[in-house]
Every structure is written in C-alpha cells, then in structure tokens.
Design a protein around this motif. Sequence first.
Motif, PDB file in Angstrom:
ATOM      1  N   ARG A 126       0.828  -1.204   0.000  1.00 18.32           N
ATOM      2  CA  ARG A 126       0.000   0.000   0.000  1.00 18.32           C
ATOM      3  C   ARG A 126       0.866   1.258   0.000  1.00 18.32           C
ATOM      4  O   ARG A 126       1.954   1.283   0.577  1.00 18.32           O
ATOM      5  CB  ARG A 126      -0.976  -0.017   1.156  1.00 18.32           C
ATOM      6  CG  ARG A 126      -0.375   0.296   2.482  1.00 18.32           C
ATOM      7  CD  ARG A 126      -1.465   0.188   3.530  1.00 18.32           C
ATOM      8  NE  ARG A 126      -0.982   0.660   4.802  1.00 18.32           N
ATOM      9  CZ  ARG A 126      -1.669   0.543   5.908  1.00 18.32           C
ATOM     10  NH1 ARG A 126      -2.847  -0.042   5.900  1.00 18.32           N
ATOM     11  NH2 ARG A 126      -1.180   0.993   7.027  1.00 18.32           N
ATOM     12  N   ARG A 613      -3.518  12.606   0.240  1.00 18.59           N
ATOM     13  CA  ARG A 613      -3.378  11.252   0.788  1.00 18.59           C
ATOM     14  C   ARG A 613      -2.370  11.240   1.944  1.00 18.59           C
ATOM     15  O   ARG A 613      -2.570  10.567   2.954  1.00 18.59           O
ATOM     16  CB  ARG A 613      -2.909  10.315  -0.333  1.00 18.59           C
ATOM     17  CG  ARG A 613      -3.076   8.879   0.040  1.00 18.59           C
ATOM     18  CD  ARG A 613      -2.328   8.004  -0.937  1.00 18.59           C
ATOM     19  NE  ARG A 613      -2.536   6.648  -0.526  1.00 18.59           N
ATOM     20  CZ  ARG A 613      -3.403   5.840  -1.086  1.00 18.59           C
ATOM     21  NH1 ARG A 613      -4.131   6.247  -2.089  1.00 18.59           N
ATOM     22  NH2 ARG A 613      -3.552   4.621  -0.638  1.00 18.59           N
ATOM     23  N   SER A 617      -3.258  10.124   5.572  1.00 17.61           N
ATOM     24  CA  SER A 617      -2.551   9.018   6.215  1.00 17.61           C
ATOM     25  C   SER A 617      -1.921   9.464   7.530  1.00 17.61           C
ATOM     26  O   SER A 617      -1.835   8.690   8.476  1.00 17.61           O
ATOM     27  CB  SER A 617      -1.477   8.452   5.290  1.00 17.61           C
ATOM     28  OG  SER A 617      -2.094   7.751   4.247  1.00 17.61           O
ATOM     29  N   VAL A 623     -10.708   9.711   5.529  1.00 19.11           N
ATOM     30  CA  VAL A 623     -11.080   9.505   4.128  1.00 19.11           C
ATOM     31  C   VAL A 623     -11.283  10.877   3.506  1.00 19.11           C
ATOM     32  O   VAL A 623     -12.036  11.684   4.046  1.00 19.11           O
ATOM     33  CB  VAL A 623     -12.397   8.703   4.005  1.00 19.11           C
ATOM     34  CG1 VAL A 623     -12.818   8.565   2.545  1.00 19.11           C
ATOM     35  CG2 VAL A 623     -12.251   7.333   4.644  1.00 19.11           C
ATOM     36  N   VAL A 647      -9.988   4.425  -3.524  1.00 21.87           N
ATOM     37  CA  VAL A 647     -10.717   3.160  -3.346  1.00 21.87           C
ATOM     38  C   VAL A 647     -12.116   3.201  -3.952  1.00 21.87           C
ATOM     39  O   VAL A 647     -12.701   2.157  -4.231  1.00 21.87           O
ATOM     40  CB  VAL A 647     -10.798   2.759  -1.852  1.00 21.87           C
ATOM     41  CG1 VAL A 647      -9.440   2.303  -1.340  1.00 21.87           C
ATOM     42  CG2 VAL A 647     -11.342   3.890  -0.988  1.00 21.87           C
ATOM     43  N   ARG A 671     -12.999  -2.338   5.670  1.00 22.42           N
ATOM     44  CA  ARG A 671     -11.593  -2.094   5.348  1.00 22.42           C
ATOM     45  C   ARG A 671     -10.849  -1.501   6.550  1.00 22.42           C
ATOM     46  O   ARG A 671      -9.745  -1.902   6.890  1.00 22.42           O
ATOM     47  CB  ARG A 671     -11.543  -1.156   4.130  1.00 22.42           C
ATOM     48  CG  ARG A 671     -10.220  -0.961   3.410  1.00 22.42           C
ATOM     49  CD  ARG A 671      -9.527  -2.204   3.032  1.00 22.42           C
ATOM     50  NE  ARG A 671      -8.604  -2.608   4.070  1.00 22.42           N
ATOM     51  CZ  ARG A 671      -7.358  -3.051   3.860  1.00 22.42           C
ATOM     52  NH1 ARG A 671      -6.895  -3.174   2.638  1.00 22.42           N
ATOM     53  NH2 ARG A 671      -6.597  -3.409   4.853  1.00 22.42           N
ATOM     54  N   TYR A 672     -11.491  -0.549   7.238  1.00 24.22           N
ATOM     55  CA  TYR A 672     -10.823   0.048   8.407  1.00 24.22           C
ATOM     56  C   TYR A 672     -10.741  -0.933   9.569  1.00 24.22           C
ATOM     57  O   TYR A 672      -9.775  -0.931  10.324  1.00 24.22           O
ATOM     58  CB  TYR A 672     -11.502   1.365   8.811  1.00 24.22           C
ATOM     59  CG  TYR A 672     -10.931   2.523   8.006  1.00 24.22           C
ATOM     60  CD1 TYR A 672      -9.738   3.126   8.386  1.00 24.22           C
ATOM     61  CD2 TYR A 672     -11.539   2.960   6.835  1.00 24.22           C
ATOM     62  CE1 TYR A 672      -9.181   4.156   7.628  1.00 24.22           C
ATOM     63  CE2 TYR A 672     -10.992   3.975   6.080  1.00 24.22           C
ATOM     64  CZ  TYR A 672      -9.802   4.574   6.471  1.00 24.22           C
ATOM     65  OH  TYR A 672      -9.236   5.580   5.718  1.00 24.22           O
ATOM     66  N   GLU A 681      -4.841   3.508   7.259  1.00 26.99           N
ATOM     67  CA  GLU A 681      -4.349   4.303   6.143  1.00 26.99           C
ATOM     68  C   GLU A 681      -5.329   5.426   5.825  1.00 26.99           C
ATOM     69  O   GLU A 681      -6.536   5.272   6.044  1.00 26.99           O
ATOM     70  CB  GLU A 681      -4.268   3.370   4.935  1.00 26.99           C
ATOM     71  CG  GLU A 681      -3.462   3.895   3.805  1.00 26.99           C
ATOM     72  CD  GLU A 681      -3.583   2.997   2.585  1.00 26.99           C
ATOM     73  OE1 GLU A 681      -3.084   3.383   1.543  1.00 26.99           O
ATOM     74  OE2 GLU A 681      -4.197   1.926   2.690  1.00 26.99           O
ATOM     75  N   ARG A 683      -7.426   7.294   3.056  1.00 24.69           N
ATOM     76  CA  ARG A 683      -7.938   6.780   1.771  1.00 24.69           C
ATOM     77  C   ARG A 683      -8.626   7.889   0.985  1.00 24.69           C
ATOM     78  O   ARG A 683      -9.116   8.846   1.565  1.00 24.69           O
ATOM     79  CB  ARG A 683      -8.895   5.608   2.020  1.00 24.69           C
ATOM     80  CG  ARG A 683      -8.158   4.409   2.604  1.00 24.69           C
ATOM     81  CD  ARG A 683      -8.976   3.139   2.653  1.00 24.69           C
ATOM     82  NE  ARG A 683      -8.088   1.993   2.855  1.00 24.69           N
ATOM     83  CZ  ARG A 683      -7.743   1.497   4.039  1.00 24.69           C
ATOM     84  NH1 ARG A 683      -8.249   2.001   5.139  1.00 24.69           N
ATOM     85  NH2 ARG A 683      -6.908   0.489   4.123  1.00 24.69           N
ATOM     86  N   GLY A 819      -8.667  -1.396  -5.367  1.00 29.03           N
ATOM     87  CA  GLY A 819      -8.867  -0.726  -4.080  1.00 29.03           C
ATOM     88  C   GLY A 819      -9.396  -1.693  -3.028  1.00 29.03           C
ATOM     89  O   GLY A 819      -9.515  -1.348  -1.863  1.00 29.03           O
TER      90      GLY A 819
END
Length: 828
Positions: A126, A613, A617, A623, A647, A671-672, A681, A683, A819
């Motif tokens: 990633r 991003r 991050s 997000v 994603v 995903r989280y 991360e 996103r 994604g």
Amino acid sequence: MAPPAANTQGGHKMRIAVLTSGGDSAGMNSAVRTIVKAGILKGCETYVVREGYEGLVRGNSTPAPATPAPARSTEAEHLADDAFVHNLRFGDGELLRHGEGDASDDPDGHTLKGRYIIRVGWDDVRGWLAEGGTLIGTARSAAFRTPEGRLSAALNMVKEGIDALCVCGGDGSLTGADVFRAEWSSLIKQLLEKGSITKEQFDHHQHLKIVGLVGSIDNDMSMTDLTIGALTALHRICEAIDNINSTAISHSRAFVIEVMGRHCGWLALMAGISGGADFVFIPERPPMADPWEDEMCEVIQGHRAVGKRKTIVIVAEGAHDASMKPIAVDYVKSVLSERLGLDTRVTTLGHTQRGGKPCAFDRILPMLQGVEAVDALLEATPETPSYMIGIQENKITRIPLLEAVKQTHAIAKAVEAKDYEKAMSLRDPEFAESLESFYTSSISLDSKRRLPEDKRLRIGIIHVGAPAGGMNAATRTAVRYCISHGHTPLAVYNGFKGLLDDNVQPLSWLRVDSWMARGGSELGTNRTLPDVDIGSVASKFQQYHFDAFFLIGGFEAFTALVQLEQGRQYYPAFRIPMVHLPATISNNVPVTEFSLGSDTSLNSLVNACDVLRQSASASRNRVFVVETQGGKCGYIATMGALATGAVLVYTPEVGINLDLLRDDVQFLKTRYLLDVKGRAEGRLVLRNEQASNIFTTDVITKILKEEGGSLFDSRSASLGHILQGDVPSPLDRARAVRLSMKCMSFLEREALAARAAPALQRRTSVAVSPKSTAAVITIQGSNVVMVPVHEMQEHADMNNRRNLNSWWEGYKELAELLGGRTALVAQK
Ligand code: ATP
C-alpha cells in the motif's frame, strides 16, 4: 465480482513472484503492487524477489521469522477465514518501503537479512503507487549471466515453490528471462541429478511460467509504444529544460544538455520537441551533413538572427556522427563558443532523469500491464510462448518475448552497421514522424520549403472554450508550419468575441518561441460560439480573407465547428477547410481517445491527491472525498482514481444511489476494521462534480463522517480549476506538435485543392468544400483520423456533452478491484 477460487498448481496455490531488474524506472512499484494485488485476487500466493536476478541467485539463507498475528480489531475476526483477508499482510512491506531491507529495527522485530524471496500480502504494497524507483531493489547481476548462477536461481525458485515469475526490466532483463525459460528443463534436470531437489519437486516444476514487463527509461524496446518509466524521465528532462530556459534567456546563453539514451534517441528527440530545442543529436539518425558542425551552426545562427536569445542543444548520451564517432557535449560546446561566439554551458542531467515520483501515465500503464501479466501467467501452458506485455494502439498487448528482444537487438545492430535507414524503419513510424515535426516546428527557418506566391494561404487560428495544456504548443507548431511553408498565420485573440472585435493579428516565428511550455491560452479563450452572430462571423471571415481555419478547444470548439459547417449553405465565407483539434481537460470530445490537456490535468490531479493522501494518512484514519472537474464526463475522475489508488470513484455515467452508497460505507467500515491497529491508512474517494445532483461531495462527506464513527473520519477537497494544470505535460506537448502538424497539412492540402477549382465555383458552390473539409482530428488507437464533423455528431451525446461510448469506462471497476472494494463487498 466474487473473489475467484484459488488458482492451483499441482494441488498447491499457485505462487507468483515478481522482480525488478536492470536500471530502475518510475512505475516499477506500480507494476509490483498490481502483480501482488491481481495475483491475490486471482487466488494466488504472491512473492517479491529483492535485488533483481541477484536475489533469485542468492535465495533465502535464513527462514522467515514467525510473524505474530497482526493486531486487528476483534470485530474483524468474523472475516478471518476469508482468502482475501488472509492475504492482507505478511509484515515485510514496511521494511521494503523504507529501504531498510537488512536492518532489524522493524516494529515487529523483522529483518530481511539473508532473505531475498519474500511472501507479501495486499497491505504490504500500500502507498507504493506514488513512490519512485523500485522498493524491492534492483541490480545488474553478473552471477545470473552464468549457467551456475541460473542453476542457483532455479534451485531457489523450486525451494520456495515459485511457479511463475514476472520480470520488470529493460531489454537486458527480458533477454535474461528468455534465456532462463529456454534453459529451465535442463536446469531442473541437473538439480534432480545432483539430488538438490526431490522427484516430487522436479515433477511439479516441469515448466517455468515467465512474463516480462518493460521497465526502462530509454523507451528502447521494440514492439511496444512506451516503456514503464520513459514518460516520467521525459517529465524530469522537460522540467530541467524549462528551468534552464529562463536562465539561458536572461544571459542570452547556449546550453548543451546531455540526456540518457545509449542506443535509443527517444528521450532526446521528445525532449527536443517538448522543450523547444534548437538542435538534437540522436543515435539512430546522426547528422547527415558533412561536416555536421556547419549545419548546426547555420541553424543556430539563423535562430539568433531573428532575435532568439537562447540556444538549447540536446545530445543523447549515445549520439555519434555518421561514421560512428561519438558526439560529446564538451565538443558541441566548444563549437558553439568558438565558431558562434556564444557563451555556452554544459548540463548533464544524469540520474536526475530516473528519479522522483512517477507521472500519471507511469502509474496507470504498469497497472494495466500488471493485470494482463497475471492473466498471461495463469493462462500459460508449455506450448505458449513467454510473453512481453506491451502497449500498442492504446491497447495492452501480449508479444512473444523472443520476437521483441530480437527486433530490439536488430536496431542496435543496424546502428552499429551504420545502416541508419534500417534503424529508423525498425522504430515505430511515429518516431520518424516526430523527427520531421521537430524539424518543422523547431529548426526550419530556411526558405527551401516555402510554396510559390500563388499557393500561399491565410490561416486563421482560434482557441475556444476553457484553457487546456497544449493549446499554446499546438498554436506554436501551426505558426511555425505556416511560416516554413510561406503561409500567413492569423491569430484570433479572445475567441469569436475577439473576431467580432477585430482582434486578429499575424504571429511571427519568434513571438511563439516560448509557447511550448506555457499553460493556459496565450490567445485568450472563452465559450462564445459563432451563433452569437453567425452573419457577422461570416463577414469577418471574408474581411480577413481566411483560406483555412484552425480551431483548438474542447466541446465548445467542436460545437463551433458544427455551426460553421452548417452555416456553409448560407455563407460562402465558411466554404473553406476547417479543422478542430480537441483540447480539453474533460476529454469529452466524441470519437477521439485523447484530447490535449487531459494528461496535464491528470498529472495535476495526481500531484494534489498525493498531498491529500499524505495528510489523510498522517491522521491515520481519514477519508478524503475529492471533487474533480469534468462536467458530465467521468474520464478525469476515473483515470485519476486509478493513478492515485483511490478506493472509490463516482462518475456521472454511473451515477450515485442509496444502495451504492450503503455498499460503499460497508466496504470502508470493513476495510478500516481490517487495518492493523494504529496503522490505518488515509484513503481517497474521487467524485466527479456532476456525478449526482443529490449526493453532492458535501453530502457524501457527511454520510461517511457519520457512518465512520470511531473507525474513520472524513474531509472533502475540491480541486476545481487546479485541474487545468500549470505547465503542460510532455505528453500533451508532444501530442500538440504531432496533431497540429497533421491539421496544418490537412488544411493546406484541402485549401490548395479548392483553389485549383474554377474561380466562380470556388465561392459559390458547396461542392468545392465537401463535408469532409470540416473535420475533427481524432486519435483512434495508434491512428490519427480526420473525421468529418457531421459524422462526429453521431457519436456524441450532445445534451450531456460527452461521447456516447467511452473506452475508459471499465476502468472504474478496475480502480475498485485494486482498491479492494470488489473483494470486500462480495464478502458480506
Ligand atoms: P536498462 O534498460 O536500464 O539498461 P536492462 O534490463 O537492459 O535495463 P541490463 O543490465 O542489460 O539492464 O540487464 C539486467 C540484468 O539482466 C543483468 O545484470 C543480468 O543479470 C540479466 N541479463 C541480461 N542479459 C542477460 C543474458 N543474455 N543472459 C542472462 N542474463 C542476462
């Protein structure tokens, strides 16, 4: 799409390994990331080989440390059996990413010391899209060139159970891949005879599946249009030339710039075109004049005589004269200083050309090729050849590796044998065309090409609609073409409004000299169309005696041409050849696959999203919902999603509804939950400005914030006019030159044919200007096709101002596949 059943090889999950070899190039990380992700999605186990073939030769002398189960949220445990989830992380990615392969200060206590073939998972790669170079390391391995080295490589592959290998490198690396596959049967036979492998291993590894991706900044591989990393290198070169230009003008200096390219002049030639250089030296076409010094001095003196204050000469590192004597930058400098008295400096760009973040194209190309490479490996049989994955005609292709390597070597041999005609013919036709374009747009000032008086034309040039990168470069080329052929280029400033205000002036060779690197529109542009007062527009055409008309712009320029063409039945002044060159960041002009400006815009988007991003991050669980321009066309959002690793992507073509949003929220939650605690991360979600009237960027951001709870937070950012870009990208500049040249020769040909018709007929009959003479220049695959504007309308969705069918629409699915959305939504 549900996660596919595991791909097996003799009862085991198929194991795919990827390595990068030879010189590093930007985009190699995107290739590795894609091979890993696509491999996992196809039910394979994925590995990276560190340090190219050298890593294969060395193998693993220490076992992998026991990896503690990653600390995920307990709420994610219900997903723990799933094959996709199982493949999320194997723990070495962080080490690879930080270039600390042999250190042991990883938070998990890992070290890669003594291990070169490493199992990796989805999350290990990633954030790799934006990284330059290659995170898994590369090397030039002398050992692999020996039979003993390759025997050791084969043993290590068998020991780790690797069934298939993807090699990303230049022609040397792919030659090595070809040799390895050819020898494979004999290598494993030797290993069995020596007792190094068991009979079972021997039976399992009968055939080596191998595929090549071309990663090389030189763009020197035959049978593919572009190699991974070449365009990024061109970005670095153009940035350097643009910077040098300002100091060169200030001091009225000459600069001799050496760029990479031992056997291939692609970088030097494209840099010459995109940077507006005065002279280039490339290996495939050495200067034919003898002595070449006279020719170079004559050209540069000509440019100085019309008032040019700077001189740029580009030299490929492998440049030589017709007798193969190397042309060194210092020698060129001494010629310019001594014979022309120019204050001359040398700049060798060296390794700066390799470095830095990959441009948008070098993120997307390896992605598309990586997916194809995994498919090629899965479909490989003992009977199929090993493939190299290329790109031709905007299509990803499979080419037998052997053939591509053979043809590449044939070019080098032709150059060595001084058969330059053959060398040029073995390069793709665009290469020769580019050379001609360079000559016309940058060099030629001589009067040899000027047409006789009675064949000289007055050509109007106008910008229509919003500005886009490459408009000025296209105008510069048109002006230079006109001047070299004896025509008069008449600039219409400020669009059709300006025409009605008599804002029309001829442009000179020198006036447009610096326009190559200028963003926006030097002529001024707006959305006024001819129907504002079509009769007056016609009388202005008559007043300025336009013999031909060149429109540069987006959907408005297309609509303007439709109106002018329809006006021909009432206004004879419009019965002249007219051509539209699409230039818009939205890439929404029908039929053509690319408009000028779309690449510049995509690069602006990528740069902005990299920043967002990083911010997302840093906050660990944010997000960003990023709004893009594009009107009713989702091109920029879709390609941007691919290039930035977003994603989710929302486009006007697909729209947004509650069911979709519910699934998307669920995907993000899952995903989280699956992120390792404390290492979540940031996103990105990309949303085109007109994807929905109801689910606006603000609404989606609020929904995500509310639903994310303690798992994730959300913020929005609107990129707005930033997407129009600053300095045009090299790809847009090169396209502008190529297409503008073709537009000019079309207008010239058609106008002269009409002039040859009897005088009375010329102004009175529609027949002398048939519909085909009002055309749009389009890119269709590798072909450039003039399409009559009335035929274009059949492919246009005029209400939504876009194409009826777009070649890129399927890439939304690919972005969401890579994604992880597809796998996790199917999971529920
Ligand atoms: P670049 O375009 O950056 O030079 P490249 O892949 O052409 O990249 P090379 O140094 O030519 O770079 O090759 C990389 C590696 O590939 C070599 O160090 C060697 O390990 C392997 N290789 C090249 N040619 C052969 C060959 N004929 N047989 C076996 N291995 C080879």
